[in-house]
Design a protein around this motif. Structure first.
Motif, PDB file in Angstrom:
ATOM      1  N   GLY A  98     128.064  64.095 -48.461  1.00  0.00           N
ATOM      2  CA  GLY A  98     128.676  62.997 -49.198  1.00  0.00           C
ATOM      3  C   GLY A  98     130.093  62.661 -48.798  1.00  0.00           C
ATOM      4  N   TYR A 133     125.923  57.329 -38.889  1.00  0.00           N
ATOM      5  CA  TYR A 133     125.446  55.994 -39.248  1.00  0.00           C
ATOM      6  C   TYR A 133     126.249  54.955 -38.477  1.00  0.00           C
ATOM      7  CZ  TYR A 133     123.513  58.631 -43.142  1.00  0.00           C
ATOM      8  OH  TYR A 133     122.847  59.556 -43.903  1.00  0.00           O
ATOM      9  N   GLU A 147     125.207  63.604 -40.594  1.00  0.00           N
ATOM     10  CA  GLU A 147     124.375  62.501 -40.110  1.00  0.00           C
ATOM     11  C   GLU A 147     125.313  61.369 -39.685  1.00  0.00           C
ATOM     12  OE1 GLU A 147     120.393  60.876 -39.770  1.00  0.00           O
ATOM     13  OE2 GLU A 147     120.865  62.746 -40.799  1.00  0.00           O
ATOM     14  N   LYS A 180     126.122  51.948 -46.124  1.00  0.00           N
ATOM     15  CA  LYS A 180     125.102  51.383 -47.021  1.00  0.00           C
ATOM     16  C   LYS A 180     123.762  52.110 -46.873  1.00  0.00           C
ATOM     17  CE  LYS A 180     123.385  47.609 -44.095  1.00  0.00           C
ATOM     18  NZ  LYS A 180     123.510  48.329 -42.876  1.00  0.00           N
ATOM     19  N   ASP A 181     123.558  52.777 -45.750  1.00  0.00           N
ATOM     20  CA  ASP A 181     122.293  53.483 -45.500  1.00  0.00           C
ATOM     21  C   ASP A 181     122.337  54.963 -45.867  1.00  0.00           C
ATOM     22  OD1 ASP A 181     121.069  51.155 -44.507  1.00  0.00           O
ATOM     23  OD2 ASP A 181     121.895  51.502 -42.507  1.00  0.00           O
ATOM     24  N   VAL A 182     123.478  55.440 -46.337  1.00  0.00           N
ATOM     25  CA  VAL A 182     123.589  56.854 -46.696  1.00  0.00           C
ATOM     26  C   VAL A 182     122.806  57.110 -47.977  1.00  0.00           C
ATOM     27  CG1 VAL A 182     125.172  58.709 -47.383  1.00  0.00           C
ATOM     28  CG2 VAL A 182     125.834  57.106 -45.588  1.00  0.00           C
ATOM     29  N   LYS A 183     121.997  58.137 -47.965  1.00  0.00           N
ATOM     30  CA  LYS A 183     121.183  58.492 -49.155  1.00  0.00           C
ATOM     31  C   LYS A 183     121.809  59.639 -49.887  1.00  0.00           C
ATOM     32  CE  LYS A 183     118.014  55.558 -47.998  1.00  0.00           C
ATOM     33  NZ  LYS A 183     118.596  54.281 -47.965  1.00  0.00           N
ATOM     34  N   GLU A 216     131.254  57.234 -51.803  1.00  0.00           N
ATOM     35  CA  GLU A 216     131.476  56.383 -52.979  1.00  0.00           C
ATOM     36  C   GLU A 216     132.879  55.790 -52.984  1.00  0.00           C
ATOM     37  OE1 GLU A 216     130.253  59.594 -53.240  1.00  0.00           O
ATOM     38  OE2 GLU A 216     128.163  58.960 -53.441  1.00  0.00           O
TER      39      GLU A 216
END
Length: 165
Positions: free
Chosen positions: A61, A34, A32, A162-165, A113
């Protein structure tokens, strides 16, 4: 003849539906993407900004790609007039710009992270620091000789993440 035409039309329709489903299922294969940005006002030229916009691709991730996007006309990422060696170790515009794509590859394989945990040291205006604190705050993602540039990029990447789920 009508049966053969209907059969062919049915096969074509089924193949089309299967191909579309396969294409949609493959959309996430590369991860994805961003968008993020970071900027602060240029203290020497009010109304102009130092800043960067990025696209960050994440899969499972981990960052797989970072690219710099176009920035507004009144933004600067790497100052054109910056000369090599202005301060000890400074790359200058030409070398910093030439090495930017290689620098961006340093993000590949880092976890979301890991990058979000970095704390880029900035002054009261938002400008990344170029002292030892600035170097230390950027960890392994420092762009040696272009500390402000790497600080802006890290902060823009963090904005995207900041928008990564």
């Amino acid at each position: 003849m009508k049966k053969v035409t209907k059969l062919i039309a049915g096969v074509v329709l089924a193949a089309s539906v299967a191909a579309t489903a396969g294409a949609l299922a493959g959309c996430g294969e590369n991860g994805e993407t961003y968008k993020g940005e970071y900027s602060y006002e240029n203290t020497w030229t009010p109304g102009n900004y130092y800043g960067i916009k990025v696209s960050v691709t994440v899969k499972d991730g981990k960052i797989t790609k970072v690219v710099c996007d176009d920035i507004p006309e009144n933004w600067t990422n790497i100052t054109e007039s910056w000369k090599e060696g202005t301060s000890a170790g400074d790359l200058g515009h030409d070398k910093a710009a030439a090495g930017l794509n290689d620098y961006l590859k340093k993000f590949e394989g880092k976890t979301v992270e890991e990058v979000l945990a970095l704390e880029v040291s900035v002054n009261e205006n938002g400008q990344p620091n170029t002292d030892d604190a600035g170097d230390a705050s950027q960890g392994s993602l420092i762009y040696t000789g272009a500390t402000q540039t790497s600080g802006r990029i890290i902060l823009a990447v963090q904005d995207a993440l900041k928008d990564v789920k």
